[in-house]
Scaffold this active site. Structure first.
Site, PDB file in Angstrom:
ATOM      1  N   ASP A 201     -19.277 -29.340  10.783  1.00  0.00           N
ATOM      2  CA  ASP A 201     -19.038 -29.293   9.346  1.00  0.00           C
ATOM      3  C   ASP A 201     -17.892 -28.310   9.116  1.00  0.00           C
ATOM      4  O   ASP A 201     -18.078 -27.100   9.185  1.00  0.00           O
ATOM      5  CB  ASP A 201     -20.342 -28.838   8.662  1.00  0.00           C
ATOM      6  CG  ASP A 201     -20.148 -28.484   7.191  1.00  0.00           C
ATOM      7  OD1 ASP A 201     -18.997 -28.466   6.714  1.00  0.00           O
ATOM      8  OD2 ASP A 201     -21.165 -28.200   6.522  1.00  0.00           O
ATOM      9  N   GLN A 204     -15.618 -25.393   5.278  1.00  0.00           N
ATOM     10  CA  GLN A 204     -15.032 -24.074   5.010  1.00  0.00           C
ATOM     11  C   GLN A 204     -13.891 -23.738   5.961  1.00  0.00           C
ATOM     12  O   GLN A 204     -13.025 -22.949   5.625  1.00  0.00           O
ATOM     13  CB  GLN A 204     -16.117 -22.984   5.102  1.00  0.00           C
ATOM     14  CG  GLN A 204     -17.209 -23.079   4.061  1.00  0.00           C
ATOM     15  CD  GLN A 204     -16.706 -22.808   2.645  1.00  0.00           C
ATOM     16  OE1 GLN A 204     -15.696 -22.141   2.442  1.00  0.00           O
ATOM     17  NE2 GLN A 204     -17.394 -23.352   1.653  1.00  0.00           N
TER      18      GLN A 204
HETATM   19  N1  PMP Z   1     -20.757 -27.725   4.058  1.00  0.00           N
HETATM   20  C1  PMP Z   1     -20.330 -26.523   3.683  1.00  0.00           C
HETATM   21  C2  PMP Z   1     -20.292 -25.411   4.675  1.00  0.00           C
HETATM   22  C3  PMP Z   1     -19.900 -26.326   2.375  1.00  0.00           C
HETATM   23  O1  PMP Z   1     -19.465 -25.114   1.989  1.00  0.00           O
HETATM   24  C4  PMP Z   1     -19.952 -27.391   1.457  1.00  0.00           C
HETATM   25  C5  PMP Z   1     -19.548 -27.191   0.009  1.00  0.00           C
HETATM   26  N2  PMP Z   1     -20.093 -26.064  -0.581  1.00  0.00           N
HETATM   27  C6  PMP Z   1     -20.400 -28.629   1.912  1.00  0.00           C
HETATM   28  C7  PMP Z   1     -20.789 -28.761   3.215  1.00  0.00           C
HETATM   29  C8  PMP Z   1     -20.460 -29.815   1.012  1.00  0.00           C
HETATM   30  O2  PMP Z   1     -19.182 -30.157   0.585  1.00  0.00           O
HETATM   31  P1  PMP Z   1     -18.967 -31.197  -0.600  1.00  0.00           P
HETATM   32  O3  PMP Z   1     -19.874 -30.770  -1.704  1.00  0.00           O
HETATM   33  O4  PMP Z   1     -17.521 -31.051  -0.935  1.00  0.00           O
HETATM   34  O5  PMP Z   1     -19.308 -32.540  -0.073  1.00  0.00           O
END
Ligand code: PMP
Length: 408
Positions: A201, A204
């Site tokens: 993921d 960030q």
């Molecule tokens: N993973 C992490 C580490 C995040 O910080 C975020 C967003 N806060 C997400 C996943 C999800 O991203 P999104 O809401 O843009 O799909």
């Protein structure tokens, strides 16, 4: 001159100089979403004003222009993350949809009852719930990689959890709630010795670290446009070509097909196989401009700036009596999660808002992590290249004021 005193990037972000409710704005919530530089805003505007049309479908100038720009972004992203081939870059709505795509198209197809998925204690809900949904349906077991009090993955515990039963490891590159930078390269290498695939993921990390998917040897890598100075509603899934080819489409509709009859449908090739329907065209085109912007500043310069901001802010905040920082990892990005003894995070956020300071308060979509630290929520200040000393001083002064008021 120090970036804290004179930040040349502030002028690129129109929102930063706002007065909100009569106060100077200190925007310290970039881990939530980054502000957008002018070229990104102008590109969105240009598409809607002068270049609107659908893509991949028509042979007139407008459509060809939009298609070319849309596909140019794919090239830019592929280069930015060092993907071997542009067709491995799939546009999604964001990190969340990228995880769901792999949970639906990979896990449901290739994992069976008794197989295991490893997730760390610090995952965002979007890197937990989609796997859980697939796991529940298929009888797959989810196991938790433990962390220590500093908010770091305990590597020895990770090693112990790995076995031939583990088919997937999914881990956050940089924790949104703590700022911890995880040793994903080493984790991937180890997981591969057991034949497990690894999903990273990168929500960030994409705008804070250099990303080289080939060097990482990662099987899947996901991120969101809005956390890299780009628009909301668009993100990316990168995957290894053989794995993506073996997966079935996640959604059916226009663009993802080769041939449709009522008896049978054959699917398009990568990447369109996974891009059903009209995509967020303006968003993808403008995302190209955010990649240009990131390249213009340079990821190494970004890291330097954020390091300086983090060091200054950490020192300032730690001088506030009763303030505790959650997440003190050795390798850390520009995020400070904190609480103040005896004060509820929501009260702190309320006071910050009154002083024009925008920080996030809550569980940061990481409730298992909050459970680990035994807190319902934390306050989080996160920094990006447009922040300066004044922003951090404004946060510090507002916190001091809140603490003094609370004492009275
Ligand atoms: N993973 C992490 C580490 C995040 O910080 C975020 C967003 N806060 C997400 C996943 C999800 O991203 P999104 O809401 O843009 O799909």
């Amino acid at each position: 001159m120090s970036i804290l005193e004179n930040n040349p990037y502030r002028k690129d972000f129109p929102l930063i100089d706002q007065i909100v409710d009569g106060k100077r704005l200190a925007y310290l919530d970039s881990a939530n979403t980054t502000l957008k530089p002018l070229p990104v805003i102008e590109e969105m505007d240009r598409y809607y004003r002068a270049e609107t049309s659908n893509i991949h479908r028509a042979h007139y100038w407008l459509s060809e222009n939009a298609t070319n720009k849309f596909e140019e972004t794919r090239d830019k992203i592929a280069k930015f993350i060092h993907a071997p081939d542009r067709k491995q870059v799939i546009f999604t709505k964001g990190t969340t949809e990228s995880v769901n795509l792999v949970a639906q198209s990979y896990v449901r197809k290739f994992l069976k009852a008794g197989d295991e998925i490893l997730l760390s204690q610090m995952e965002h809900h979007s890197n937990i719930v989609p796997w859980q949904m697939a796991a529940k349906e298929k009888g797959i077991i989810i196991k938790k990689i433990p962390i220590n009090q500093k908010g770091e993955i305990i590597f020895d515990e990770y090693k112990k959890l790995l076995s031939d039963k583990v088919k997937l490891v999914s881990v956050v590159h940089i924790s949104n709630a703590l700022g911890t930078i995880n040793p994903v390269r080493e984790m991937i290498k180890l997981a591969h010795t057991y034949g497990a695939k690894v999903f990273v993921d990168g929500a960030q990390s994409i705008s804070h670290l250099p990303i080289n998917v080939q060097d990482l040897d990662v099987d899947f890598f996901a991120f969101s446009g809005h956390k890299m100075f780009g628009p909301t509603g668009v993100g990316v899934l990168y995957g290894k070509e053989d794995v993506l080819n073996a997966m079935d489409p996640y959604q059916g509709g226009g663009s993802m097909i080769d041939r449709v009859t009522f008896e049978e449908t054959t699917y398009n090739v990568l990447p369109l196989k996974f891009e059903a329907g009209t995509p967020p065209i303006a968003g993808v085109i403008a995302l190209g401009k955010s990649v240009d912007y990131l390249n213009h500043v340079g990821i190494n310069r970004i890291m330097e700036i954020e390091h300086e901001l983090l060091a200054y802010a950490t020192e300032k905040l730690l001088s506030i009596p009763g303030l505790k920082i959650y997440g003190t990892a050795e390798h850390k990005a520009s995020v400070i999660s904190f609480g103040i003894e005896g004060m509820h995070p929501n009260d702190i956020a309320f006071m910050m808002n009154k002083s024009g300071v925008a920080i996030r308060t809550g569980h940061h979509c990481a409730q298992p992590l909050m459970d680990f630290f035994q807190v319902p929520a934390t306050c989080r200040a996160s920094f990006s290249i447009y922040n300066n000393k004044e922003d951090i001083d404004q946060l510090y002064n507002a916190l001091k004021k809140a603490v003094d008021l609370f004492k009275e």
